[in-house]
Every structure is written in C-alpha cells, then in structure tokens.
Design a protein around this motif. Structure first.
Motif, PDB file in Angstrom:
ATOM      1  N   LEU A   1     -31.099  11.098 -15.743  1.00 28.27           N
ATOM      2  CA  LEU A   1     -30.691  11.376 -14.363  1.00 28.27           C
ATOM      3  C   LEU A   1     -30.773  12.867 -14.067  1.00 28.27           C
ATOM      4  O   LEU A   1     -31.271  13.270 -13.010  1.00 28.27           O
ATOM      5  CB  LEU A   1     -29.268  10.863 -14.134  1.00 28.27           C
ATOM      6  N   ARG A   2     -30.320  13.694 -14.988  1.00 22.07           N
ATOM      7  CA  ARG A   2     -30.310  15.139 -14.761  1.00 22.07           C
ATOM      8  C   ARG A   2     -31.729  15.701 -14.630  1.00 22.07           C
ATOM      9  O   ARG A   2     -31.937  16.713 -13.955  1.00 22.07           O
ATOM     10  CB  ARG A   2     -29.568  15.846 -15.892  1.00 22.07           C
ATOM     11  N   GLU A   3     -32.712  15.040 -15.260  1.00 21.69           N
ATOM     12  CA  GLU A   3     -34.095  15.491 -15.149  1.00 21.69           C
ATOM     13  C   GLU A   3     -34.615  15.307 -13.730  1.00 21.69           C
ATOM     14  O   GLU A   3     -35.512  16.004 -13.272  1.00 21.69           O
ATOM     15  CB  GLU A   3     -34.995  14.715 -16.118  1.00 21.69           C
ATOM     16  N   GLY A   4     -34.050  14.329 -12.993  1.00 19.44           N
ATOM     17  CA  GLY A   4     -34.488  14.099 -11.621  1.00 19.44           C
ATOM     18  C   GLY A   4     -35.848  13.458 -11.515  1.00 19.44           C
ATOM     19  O   GLY A   4     -36.569  13.681 -10.537  1.00 19.44           O
ATOM     20  N   ARG A   5     -36.204  12.624 -12.502  1.00 20.00           N
ATOM     21  CA  ARG A   5     -37.537  12.001 -12.504  1.00 20.00           C
ATOM     22  C   ARG A   5     -37.444  10.507 -12.761  1.00 20.00           C
ATOM     23  O   ARG A   5     -38.283   9.910 -13.439  1.00 20.00           O
ATOM     24  CB  ARG A   5     -38.410  12.664 -13.564  1.00 20.00           C
ATOM     25  N   LEU A   6     -36.410   9.887 -12.214  1.00 21.54           N
ATOM     26  CA  LEU A   6     -36.264   8.443 -12.361  1.00 21.54           C
ATOM     27  C   LEU A   6     -37.328   7.724 -11.531  1.00 21.54           C
ATOM     28  O   LEU A   6     -37.706   8.176 -10.450  1.00 21.54           O
ATOM     29  CB  LEU A   6     -34.887   7.996 -11.890  1.00 21.54           C
ATOM     30  N   THR A   7     -37.788   6.589 -12.042  1.00 18.77           N
ATOM     31  CA  THR A   7     -38.718   5.753 -11.291  1.00 18.77           C
ATOM     32  C   THR A   7     -38.038   4.497 -10.758  1.00 18.77           C
ATOM     33  O   THR A   7     -38.548   3.854  -9.845  1.00 18.77           O
ATOM     34  CB  THR A   7     -39.908   5.346 -12.176  1.00 18.77           C
ATOM     35  N   SER A   8     -36.898   4.137 -11.333  1.00 20.75           N
ATOM     36  CA  SER A   8     -36.096   3.014 -10.835  1.00 20.75           C
ATOM     37  C   SER A   8     -34.641   3.277 -11.190  1.00 20.75           C
ATOM     38  O   SER A   8     -34.343   4.163 -11.999  1.00 20.75           O
ATOM     39  CB  SER A   8     -36.574   1.680 -11.432  1.00 20.75           C
ATOM     40  N   SER A   9     -33.755   2.521 -10.584  1.00 19.42           N
ATOM     41  CA  SER A   9     -32.327   2.711 -10.833  1.00 19.42           C
ATOM     42  C   SER A   9     -31.966   2.253 -12.243  1.00 19.42           C
ATOM     43  O   SER A   9     -32.699   1.488 -12.874  1.00 19.42           O
ATOM     44  CB  SER A   9     -31.506   1.936  -9.805  1.00 19.42           C
TER      45      SER A   9
END
Length: 309
Positions: A141-149
């Motif tokens: 989450l902290r990376e800010g590169r999620l593709t889905s929840s």
C-alpha cells in the motif's frame, strides 16, 4: 526510461486514463529502441478504482498511511504478548484510523473529479485493514502501486498475488540456511531440536491467529451489543412516549366522562323544569278559560240588567 519511474507515473493517473497513458509510455520506450522495457510497460495491469483510490491516498497522505502500518505492528506485538487491554485500545484506534483514512481517500478522489461509491469505499477500507494485518500488504500500500484492492481473511498472510504491479511485489523471504548434516546422535538431536522449534513457531502462530480471531469476534460482539443497546434505548423512549400519550388520553376520557355526566344531570334537571313549566302553563290556561267564562257570564248579566232597566 526506467520501469519503476514509469510505473510511478502510471499508477498515479485515474483508471479511465491509465490505458492511454500506458500506451504512450510503451510507444515512447519503443521509439527509444528499448523493446524489453516496452513489453514490460505494456504488461502493467490497469488498476481497479479501489486500488487507484488506495494509491492516491498513499501518495497524498504518506505519513498517515505510515502510521496505519505502524499501528498494525503494534497490534501484532500486543497479540503476541496477549495484552488484552492493549489489544482493545489498539483495536479502537485501528477502527478510528481506518474510518478516518477511508473518508480522506474519498475526499481526495472527489478532488480529482471521481466520486467514490459505497462499494468502492468498502474495498478501500478492506485494503486498509489488510495493510494493518500484514506487513507485506502494508508495504504494498505504501508503494502506491496497487492494481486491485486487498483483503484479509483473518488466517495467514494477505494474498497480494496479482494485486500489486509485478515488478514491485515484495521480495520473498530468503530461504533458511541449510544446516550441515551431523553424524549419529548429533544429527538426531539437531533434527529433534529443529522439530521442536518448528512446533513452537506453529503453536505461536496458532495462538496469534486465535487471539486475532477472538479480538475480531469481541469487536463484532461489542458492536452488536452497542447496536442492541441503542435499539433498546430507542424502544424504551418510544414506550415512554406511548405510555405518556396513553395517560393523557385516559385523563381526557375521564374529563369527558365527567362532562357527559354533568350534562346528563343538567338535561335531567331541565326535563323536570320543562314538565313543571308545562303544568304551570296548563293550569294558567285553565284559569284563563275559567276567567273568560266568568267574564262572559258577567257581561251577559250586565247586558240583561241594562235591558231590564
């Protein structure tokens, strides 16, 4: 161009702009002659709306998201130490932080021109809870590169497979070093020791999961108890209002009954007055008739006397 930099740019744009931005970055890499980078960019998956909102929150509110992840570590430590009071307090803090960050995420999305539905907000909240429950999910989450929840089932680690950009998935934990085999009794003793250590780790993990489940059950039970108490209080207030209304109506009925009884008594008395008046009228009529007859006779006698004279 660097794939990590490209991914940073792509996962910052809204989902409806992602495909066009990815195609532009892919074509730019191809124009520069980097076919491998071009293929890697083309393979980057488009994020869901919930993932984009989570990425937006991580990029705009990194300090708050960092505190969320740190809270997860505190919860894990408290669970391992079986500190019930600390668990309850941290659980309350977790719920407050998750609710506050979900509201912030919706507000940020609104500022970007994208209103978040209730369903998407629930997915964002699940992602935040998963980031608290699992350090790898928190790092993702902290990376800010999620593709889905993300979501946490309550058992084992959070499954982030397919939920994070491929090049950015947290690296697997290094394999444990292989112990050199020992001869005879030493080898058997080492095997027993390793088995005992593994059993203790498994037992500790089992107790952690049970404590986590018990904590969630307690929170849910407490929430249900609060809802039931609120419903009972509302019902009590409604009952009190209904009882007050009933008492007012009963008092009014008593007043009307008394008024009716008084009216009936007055009607009875009036009926007696009417009857007496009718009797007096009849008596007066008889007296009037008698007087008239006497007057006629007197007049006739006077007339006769006048004629005789």
């Amino acid at each position: 161009m660097d794939l990590s930099d490209v991914a940073d740019e792509l996962y910052a744009v809204p989902p409806d702009e992602f495909v066009a931005a990815r195609s532009e970055a892919r074509d730019r890499a191809k124009a520069e002659g980097d076919k491998e980078l071009s293929k890697a960019i083309a393979a980057l998956p488009k994020p869901t709306t919930a993932a984009w909102v989570g990425n937006l929150l991580a990029r705009r509110k990194p300090e708050e998201v960092g505190q969320l992840v740190e809270l997860g570590e505190l919860l894990r430590q408290a669970t391992a130490n079986l500190s019930g009071e600390q668990l309850r307090e941290l659980g309350r803090q977790r719920n407050q932080v998750v609710a506050a960050l979900t509201r912030q995420a919706r507000a940020l999305a609104h500022q970007e021109g994208h209103d978040v539905s209730s369903a998407v907000a629930e997915q964002v909240e699940e992602t935040l809870r998963a980031a608290i429950a699992d350090p790898d999910a928190g790092a993702a989450l902290r990376e800010g590169r999620l593709t889905s929840s993300l979501s946490y089932t309550g058992i084992g680690p959070v499954d982030i497979e397919g939920a994070v950009a491929p090049l950015l998935r947290p690296a697997a934990a290094p394999a444990a070093p292989v112990r050199p085999r020992k001869q005879g009794g030493q080898d058997d003793a080492a095997a027993r020791q390793e088995a005992e250590e593994r059993r203790r780790r498994e037992e500790a993990e089992r107790r952690r999961r049970e404590a986590e489940q018990a904590r969630r059950d307690a929170e849910e039970a407490a929430a249900r108890a609060r809802d039931a108490a609120a419903a009972a209080e509302a019902a009590e207030q409604q009952l009190a209002a209904a009882a007050e209304k009933r008492d007012r109506l009963r008092a009014r009925v008593e007043e009307l009954t008394e008024e009716l009884q008084r009216a009936e008594r007055q009607a009875g008395a009036a009926s007696g007055d009417v009857h007496a008046a009718e009797k007096r009228r009849d008596a007066a009529a008889r007296r009037s008739a008698t007087a008239a007859a006497i007057s006629e006779r007197a007049a006739a006698r006077a007339e006769r006397l006048a004629d005789d004279g």
